[in-house]
Write a protein that holds these residues in place. Sequence first.
Motif, PDB file in Angstrom:
ATOM      1  N   VAL A 118       0.834  -1.197   0.000  1.00 55.17           N
ATOM      2  CA  VAL A 118       0.000   0.000   0.000  1.00 55.17           C
ATOM      3  C   VAL A 118       0.877   1.258   0.000  1.00 55.17           C
ATOM      4  CG1 VAL A 118      -1.644   1.342   1.374  1.00 55.17           C
ATOM      5  CG2 VAL A 118      -1.957  -1.125   1.110  1.00 55.17           C
ATOM      6  N   ILE A 119       1.896   1.251   0.860  1.00 57.49           N
ATOM      7  CA  ILE A 119       2.772   2.429   0.943  1.00 57.49           C
ATOM      8  C   ILE A 119       3.535   2.621  -0.365  1.00 57.49           C
ATOM      9  CG2 ILE A 119       4.805   3.359   2.116  1.00 57.49           C
ATOM     10  CD1 ILE A 119       3.688   1.962   4.675  1.00 57.49           C
ATOM     11  N   ALA A 120       4.019   1.510  -0.934  1.00 60.70           N
ATOM     12  CA  ALA A 120       4.758   1.613  -2.195  1.00 60.70           C
ATOM     13  C   ALA A 120       3.875   2.199  -3.290  1.00 60.70           C
ATOM     14  CB  ALA A 120       5.297   0.251  -2.611  1.00 60.70           C
ATOM     15  N   ALA A 121       2.602   1.784  -3.319  1.00 56.78           N
ATOM     16  CA  ALA A 121       1.692   2.295  -4.346  1.00 56.78           C
ATOM     17  C   ALA A 121       1.398   3.780  -4.107  1.00 56.78           C
ATOM     18  CB  ALA A 121       0.385   1.500  -4.337  1.00 56.78           C
ATOM     19  N   TRP A 122       1.255   4.137  -2.826  1.00 59.59           N
ATOM     20  CA  TRP A 122       0.977   5.522  -2.457  1.00 59.59           C
ATOM     21  C   TRP A 122       2.136   6.424  -2.885  1.00 59.59           C
ATOM     22  CZ3 TRP A 122       2.019   7.785   2.973  1.00 59.59           C
ATOM     23  CH2 TRP A 122       1.502   9.085   3.050  1.00 59.59           C
ATOM     24  N   LYS A 123       3.358   5.909  -2.675  1.00 58.93           N
ATOM     25  CA  LYS A 123       4.557   6.690  -3.001  1.00 58.93           C
ATOM     26  C   LYS A 123       5.106   6.301  -4.376  1.00 58.93           C
ATOM     27  CE  LYS A 123       5.163   8.770   1.061  1.00 58.93           C
ATOM     28  NZ  LYS A 123       5.138  10.236   1.181  1.00 58.93           N
ATOM     29  N   ALA A 124       4.251   5.760  -5.239  1.00 59.00           N
ATOM     30  CA  ALA A 124       4.709   5.237  -6.526  1.00 59.00           C
ATOM     31  C   ALA A 124       5.592   6.231  -7.267  1.00 59.00           C
ATOM     32  CB  ALA A 124       3.507   4.876  -7.389  1.00 59.00           C
ATOM     33  N   GLY A 125       6.722   5.710  -7.774  1.00 60.79           N
ATOM     34  CA  GLY A 125       7.611   6.556  -8.561  1.00 60.79           C
ATOM     35  C   GLY A 125       8.646   7.298  -7.726  1.00 60.79           C
ATOM     36  N   THR A 126       8.495   7.266  -6.400  1.00 62.46           N
ATOM     37  CA  THR A 126       9.492   7.939  -5.554  1.00 62.46           C
ATOM     38  C   THR A 126      10.543   6.929  -5.096  1.00 62.46           C
ATOM     39  OG1 THR A 126       8.386   7.437  -3.489  1.00 62.46           O
ATOM     40  CG2 THR A 126       7.659   9.416  -4.672  1.00 62.46           C
ATOM     41  N   TRP A 127      11.531   7.416  -4.356  1.00 59.21           N
ATOM     42  CA  TRP A 127      12.580   6.512  -3.886  1.00 59.21           C
ATOM     43  C   TRP A 127      12.045   5.513  -2.866  1.00 59.21           C
ATOM     44  CZ3 TRP A 127      13.977   6.112   1.189  1.00 59.21           C
ATOM     45  CH2 TRP A 127      13.552   7.147   2.033  1.00 59.21           C
ATOM     46  N   VAL A 128      10.977   5.886  -2.144  1.00 58.73           N
ATOM     47  CA  VAL A 128      10.395   4.965  -1.155  1.00 58.73           C
ATOM     48  C   VAL A 128       9.881   3.719  -1.882  1.00 58.73           C
ATOM     49  CG1 VAL A 128       8.598   4.651   0.582  1.00 58.73           C
ATOM     50  CG2 VAL A 128       9.711   6.868   0.340  1.00 58.73           C
ATOM     51  N   ASP A 129       9.106   3.960  -2.947  1.00 57.58           N
ATOM     52  CA  ASP A 129       8.574   2.878  -3.773  1.00 57.58           C
ATOM     53  C   ASP A 129       9.727   2.040  -4.328  1.00 57.58           C
ATOM     54  OD1 ASP A 129       6.984   1.353  -5.525  1.00 57.58           O
ATOM     55  OD2 ASP A 129       7.212   2.836  -7.118  1.00 57.58           O
ATOM     56  N   TRP A 130      10.706   2.729  -4.869  1.00 58.67           N
ATOM     57  CA  TRP A 130      11.837   2.050  -5.497  1.00 58.67           C
ATOM     58  C   TRP A 130      12.553   1.153  -4.486  1.00 58.67           C
ATOM     59  CZ3 TRP A 130      17.098   1.590  -5.130  1.00 58.67           C
ATOM     60  CH2 TRP A 130      17.736   1.091  -6.270  1.00 58.67           C
ATOM     61  N   ALA A 131      12.809   1.711  -3.288  1.00 59.81           N
ATOM     62  CA  ALA A 131      13.549   0.952  -2.273  1.00 59.81           C
ATOM     63  C   ALA A 131      12.737  -0.253  -1.799  1.00 59.81           C
ATOM     64  CB  ALA A 131      13.898   1.858  -1.097  1.00 59.81           C
ATOM     65  N   LEU A 132      11.449  -0.043  -1.524  1.00 61.02           N
ATOM     66  CA  LEU A 132      10.615  -1.145  -1.045  1.00 61.02           C
ATOM     67  C   LEU A 132      10.549  -2.257  -2.087  1.00 61.02           C
ATOM     68  CD1 LEU A 132       7.627   0.694   0.684  1.00 61.02           C
ATOM     69  CD2 LEU A 132       9.431  -0.645   1.778  1.00 61.02           C
ATOM     70  N   MET A 133      10.381  -1.869  -3.346  1.00 61.32           N
ATOM     71  CA  MET A 133      10.254  -2.887  -4.385  1.00 61.32           C
ATOM     72  C   MET A 133      11.586  -3.579  -4.659  1.00 61.32           C
ATOM     73  SD  MET A 133       7.204  -3.428  -5.039  1.00 61.32           S
ATOM     74  CE  MET A 133       6.723  -2.998  -3.369  1.00 61.32           C
ATOM     75  N   PHE A 134      12.693  -2.850  -4.446  1.00 62.04           N
ATOM     76  CA  PHE A 134      13.989  -3.519  -4.607  1.00 62.04           C
ATOM     77  C   PHE A 134      14.167  -4.564  -3.514  1.00 62.04           C
ATOM     78  CE2 PHE A 134      18.510  -4.116  -3.866  1.00 62.04           C
ATOM     79  CZ  PHE A 134      18.904  -4.481  -5.139  1.00 62.04           C
ATOM     80  N   VAL A 135      13.815  -4.196  -2.288  1.00 67.42           N
ATOM     81  CA  VAL A 135      13.924  -5.158  -1.186  1.00 67.42           C
ATOM     82  C   VAL A 135      13.043  -6.377  -1.480  1.00 67.42           C
ATOM     83  CG1 VAL A 135      13.413  -5.531   1.260  1.00 67.42           C
ATOM     84  CG2 VAL A 135      14.540  -3.434   0.525  1.00 67.42           C
ATOM     85  N   ALA A 136      11.848  -6.132  -2.029  1.00 67.24           N
ATOM     86  CA  ALA A 136      10.938  -7.247  -2.332  1.00 67.24           C
ATOM     87  C   ALA A 136      11.552  -8.179  -3.375  1.00 67.24           C
ATOM     88  CB  ALA A 136       9.590  -6.720  -2.813  1.00 67.24           C
TER      89      ALA A 136
END
Lengths: 313, 301
Positions: A118-136
């Motif tokens: 949810v947070i990654a989608a909310w922050k989509a395109g930002t570094w937060v999204d990028w970092a979370l999805m990289f960890v995933a």
Amino acid sequence: MLTYIMGRILSSIPVMAVIAVIVFMLLHLTPGDPAAIIAGDQASAADVERIRQALGLNRSLPEQFITWVGQILTGDLGTSIYTGRPVTELIAQRLEPTVSLALLTLVVAVLVAVPIGVIAAWKAGTWVDWALMFVAILFFSIPIFITGYFLVFNFSIQWRLLPVQGYRSFSGGIGPFLSHLVLPAVSLGLVYASLLARMSRTAMLEVLHQDYIRTARAKGLGSGKVLFIHALKNAAVPIITTIGTGLVLLLGGVVVVESVFAIPGVGRLTVDAVLRRDYPIIQGVILLFSFAYVIVNLGIDLSYRLVDPRIRY
Amino acid sequence: MDQVLGSTITTTPPPMARGRWRTVLRAVFRHPRIVVGGALFAVITLLTLLAPWLATHDPMQINPVERLQAPSAAHLLGTDGLGRDVFSRVLYGGRVSLFVGLSSALAASLAGLVLGLVSGYVRAIDNIVMLVMTGLMAIPGILLAIAFTTLSSASVATVVIAITIPEVPRTARLVRSTVLSIREQPYVDAAIVTGTSFPRLLLRHIFPNAAAPLIVQATFICASAIIVEAYLSFLGAGTPPEIPSWGNMIAEARNFLRFAVWILLYPSLLLGVAVLSINLLGDGLRDWLDPRLSGRLTEGR
């Protein structure tokens, strides 16, 4: 609606039948003589013959299949070649650790992964999204036993915080029960949670650009309320579907993680059976896990209406 | 930055041979995951291909005197429980693991292509094939592979087949759904009306559309196959123990976890990086080839 439910229940029967046929055919389609392979290199002709008898391979194919289906329907999964005990009994003895591990992992993974998505989608395109999805994607790429040994090496061997391996029953108190299950559940859950987090993100992204989300924002609702109540509710169906289909990963992973942490569950039983080439046990576990998967997914399918009242049958 | 690149791409004049390549390259570089994943994977593949020249020792050479040595100048990554050189074994082991990954991905794609095309086009077969695929998907892949290897004589080929079977439903369903959506397109009707033969229709119109998602799927299968090979070897149901593969090395290393971490560390590290690079590559490829699928990771192993 009742017809729909009945229809769905009936439609899972052919799937289970197909699973049974696949598992049965496996024994007959593999190249070479399964009885000889199971008996091993040092076996005498009499040993091979005994195993052939035990597996029923000396009878005709249709005859074998009918007997086998009859056995499954009466809850008989055959007899272990090595111990001579019924497979159902052997599995039943080992069920508690496996069910505890799988349920704990499932609950923790869902509670962690969905908010991350949810947070990654909310922050989509930002570094937060990028970092979370990289960890995933990172945790999706690391085999369970590597995570497992990494955790054991640090938490158990270096810092002596948690037990290295083993299992304590829930009846012996919740403390030892949880302390023995934490590391296995984390190692097993990371892969599953990575999958879930990514799917939750995708499902949320599809909802977040809808008009009603803009309306909710415009009327002054806070981000938390918009995300977790308005959006997540509407993204729930695909997320729940992934929780169900991802179970295949979780159930397969159980075999590996029980082996890393020496948990005396069904997975460990399977691995011991591999080493002894005790095929009836492997066959029984496959049937059990696959049927469990079909039944859980059937339940999930039927629960869609509870999650999303717009769905009508 | 993305905006700028995007606008240059749309204003690029109709492609001539060179300009087209430049457009492709630019598009690729807009997806850093393709570049990073591809580069990492290339480096690892190169390392394993060059194993005969890079290895400092015979990977099979047992040397009890030098067992469990920490990394040093003589043994770059130390030695294992039998005194074999970990560096050389990691390089040679990678060959087996990558071979299993790539051939499983290829085999699953081919099988899925055939099954998917057939069931997408022949209604009579469709139901039964899809039912079998649904059944296969319900069986945890690792368990199915374990059952298969237990019943077959141990070899790398057995492991490849065992890993491929559980992956086929995903590729078959993917190809089938592509076929089903494309056969409704007007240009396919047009092709049929103008007398295009069936094989030509499949080859020229259906296959190119199914290829992109299939390549993406194959990438993920390759990554997953490398992990499953490691699982199978770890559980004693995989690559024969005398052949060094990353999975076999990790399986042997677990006994020395307390006093010789390097035996476990280096094969794990290479395996992790290899799988990560392939997953990144697949992820980037998917975003590039089909933005609609973005964020969807393949399910199951």
